[in-house]
Design an enzyme around this catalytic site. Structure first.
Site, PDB file in Angstrom:
ATOM      1  N   GLY A 130     -10.527 -53.758 -39.813  1.00 25.00           N
ATOM      2  CA  GLY A 130     -11.353 -54.597 -38.956  1.00 25.00           C
ATOM      3  C   GLY A 130     -11.646 -55.928 -39.618  1.00 25.00           C
ATOM      4  O   GLY A 130     -11.282 -56.165 -40.774  1.00 25.00           O
ATOM      5  N   SER A 131     -12.335 -56.792 -38.893  1.00 20.99           N
ATOM      6  CA  SER A 131     -12.560 -58.153 -39.380  1.00 20.99           C
ATOM      7  C   SER A 131     -13.423 -58.186 -40.640  1.00 20.99           C
ATOM      8  O   SER A 131     -13.130 -58.935 -41.586  1.00 20.99           O
ATOM      9  CB  SER A 131     -13.197 -59.007 -38.279  1.00 20.99           C
ATOM     10  OG  SER A 131     -14.403 -58.417 -37.812  1.00 20.99           O
ATOM     11  N   THR A 132     -14.482 -57.377 -40.691  1.00 20.14           N
ATOM     12  CA  THR A 132     -15.335 -57.359 -41.883  1.00 20.14           C
ATOM     13  C   THR A 132     -14.595 -56.740 -43.060  1.00 20.14           C
ATOM     14  O   THR A 132     -14.668 -57.237 -44.189  1.00 20.14           O
ATOM     15  CB  THR A 132     -16.636 -56.585 -41.603  1.00 20.14           C
ATOM     16  OG1 THR A 132     -17.258 -57.108 -40.421  1.00 20.14           O
ATOM     17  CG2 THR A 132     -17.610 -56.719 -42.763  1.00 20.14           C
ATOM     18  N   GLY A 139     -13.775 -45.562 -34.332  1.00 21.31           N
ATOM     19  CA  GLY A 139     -12.650 -45.057 -33.567  1.00 21.31           C
ATOM     20  C   GLY A 139     -12.253 -45.866 -32.362  1.00 21.31           C
ATOM     21  O   GLY A 139     -11.468 -45.408 -31.534  1.00 21.31           O
ATOM     22  N   GLY A 167     -10.459 -48.198 -32.714  1.00 16.74           N
ATOM     23  CA  GLY A 167      -9.053 -48.362 -33.073  1.00 16.74           C
ATOM     24  C   GLY A 167      -8.334 -47.035 -32.907  1.00 16.74           C
ATOM     25  O   GLY A 167      -8.742 -46.196 -32.108  1.00 16.74           O
ATOM     26  N   GLU A 220      -9.320 -42.409 -41.284  1.00 17.89           N
ATOM     27  CA  GLU A 220     -10.636 -42.928 -41.659  1.00 17.89           C
ATOM     28  C   GLU A 220     -11.569 -41.808 -42.106  1.00 17.89           C
ATOM     29  O   GLU A 220     -12.278 -41.937 -43.111  1.00 17.89           O
ATOM     30  CB  GLU A 220     -11.250 -43.691 -40.486  1.00 17.89           C
ATOM     31  CG  GLU A 220     -10.565 -45.014 -40.196  1.00 17.89           C
ATOM     32  CD  GLU A 220     -11.098 -45.695 -38.950  1.00 17.89           C
ATOM     33  OE1 GLU A 220     -10.887 -46.912 -38.824  1.00 17.89           O
ATOM     34  OE2 GLU A 220     -11.711 -45.022 -38.097  1.00 17.89           O
ATOM     35  N   LYS A 275     -24.577 -54.200 -35.110  1.00 24.18           N
ATOM     36  CA  LYS A 275     -24.048 -52.835 -35.056  1.00 24.18           C
ATOM     37  C   LYS A 275     -25.145 -51.759 -35.162  1.00 24.18           C
ATOM     38  O   LYS A 275     -24.856 -50.573 -35.011  1.00 24.18           O
ATOM     39  CB  LYS A 275     -23.028 -52.633 -36.185  1.00 24.18           C
ATOM     40  CG  LYS A 275     -21.860 -53.616 -36.148  1.00 24.18           C
ATOM     41  CD  LYS A 275     -21.088 -53.533 -34.852  1.00 24.18           C
ATOM     42  CE  LYS A 275     -19.994 -54.578 -34.747  1.00 24.18           C
ATOM     43  NZ  LYS A 275     -18.919 -54.405 -35.715  1.00 24.18           N
TER      44      LYS A 275
END
Length: 224
Positions: free
Chosen positions: A26-28, A95, A97, A103, A121
């Site tokens: 992910g981006s972070t 999830g 993704g 994971e 979040k």
């Protein structure tokens, strides 16, 4: 430096020499991968990494991090990943993704699992903002859906092109469901005990801590 970059850099304080580090997606997580690769090279930490997805594997290779495959490890020292939702007791929803199995394997095998995210979040209950995903065997999805329909509402996930079902990295389908039940433990038990579900997106009692960024500041939450 934005909030995602800030919290990713903050997570570096938990990395030390000779560690095996699990990489999220992910981006972070991407900011963390870049920062880790830079520090590993500059300080010669001899850190090796294990990716949670093909995407994070490619990102790590591009950044120059030495990689191990999952069949080369028995446990990892540290796992850093993001989440779609985080409750005050550190139950996570992941999830959205397609890599739930990988994971959760890393989360369970980590000596320390720290989630990194921004304040958006944080939720009161799992499922407040997103449906809860369950990865299911292709031959079982209709049977599993029928069972879950007695507890909530949802359907099989359609792929991005909208011309078929979404396929996970392990070759399975995904059911996305909303439930009236909001208790993390009860939802975790329901999905864990339903035959045909390979894995689900509730990470219950797995995260040891969270680093949460907001307006240039980072606060820490630790599971007692």
């Amino acid at each position: 430096m934005n909030d995602k970059e800030l919290v990713a850099h903050q997570a570096l304080q938990y990395v030390s020499e000779n560690m095996i580090v699990g990489l999220g997606t992910g981006s972070t997580a991407n900011f963390f991968i870049d920062a880790l690769a830079k520090r590993n090279k500059e300080e010669k930490l001899n850190v090796r990494a294990v990716s949670s997805s093909v995407v994070s594997m490619m990102k790590a290779k591009e950044a120059g991090l030495p990689l191990l495959s999952m069949d080369q490890i028995k446990e990892i020292d540290l796992y850093i990943d993001g989440a779609d939702e985080i409750t005050p007791d550190l139950t996570l929803l992941k999830g959205r993704g397609y890599d739930l199995v990988r994971e959760k394997l890393l989360a369970r095998s980590a000596k320390k699992f720290i989630v990194i995210a921004d304040e958006s979040k944080i939720v009161k209950n799992i499922g407040d903002n997103f449906p809860i995903p369950s990865e299911v065997h292709p031959f079982a999805w209709e049977l599993v859906k029928n069972v879950l329909m007695k507890k909530g509402t949802g359907d099989i996930r359609i792929n991005a092109a909208k011309d078929g079902y979404a396929i996970t990295s392990c070759g399975n389908f995904v059911l996305d469901f909303n439930f009236a039940e909001k208790t993390s433990e009860a939802l975790n038990n329901l999905l864990s005990l339903t035959p045909g579900i390979v894995e689900h997106g509730i990470f219950y009692n797995l995260a040891h801590g969270a680093l949460i960024s907001h307006n240039g500041n980072v606060r820490e939450i630790w599971r007692s």
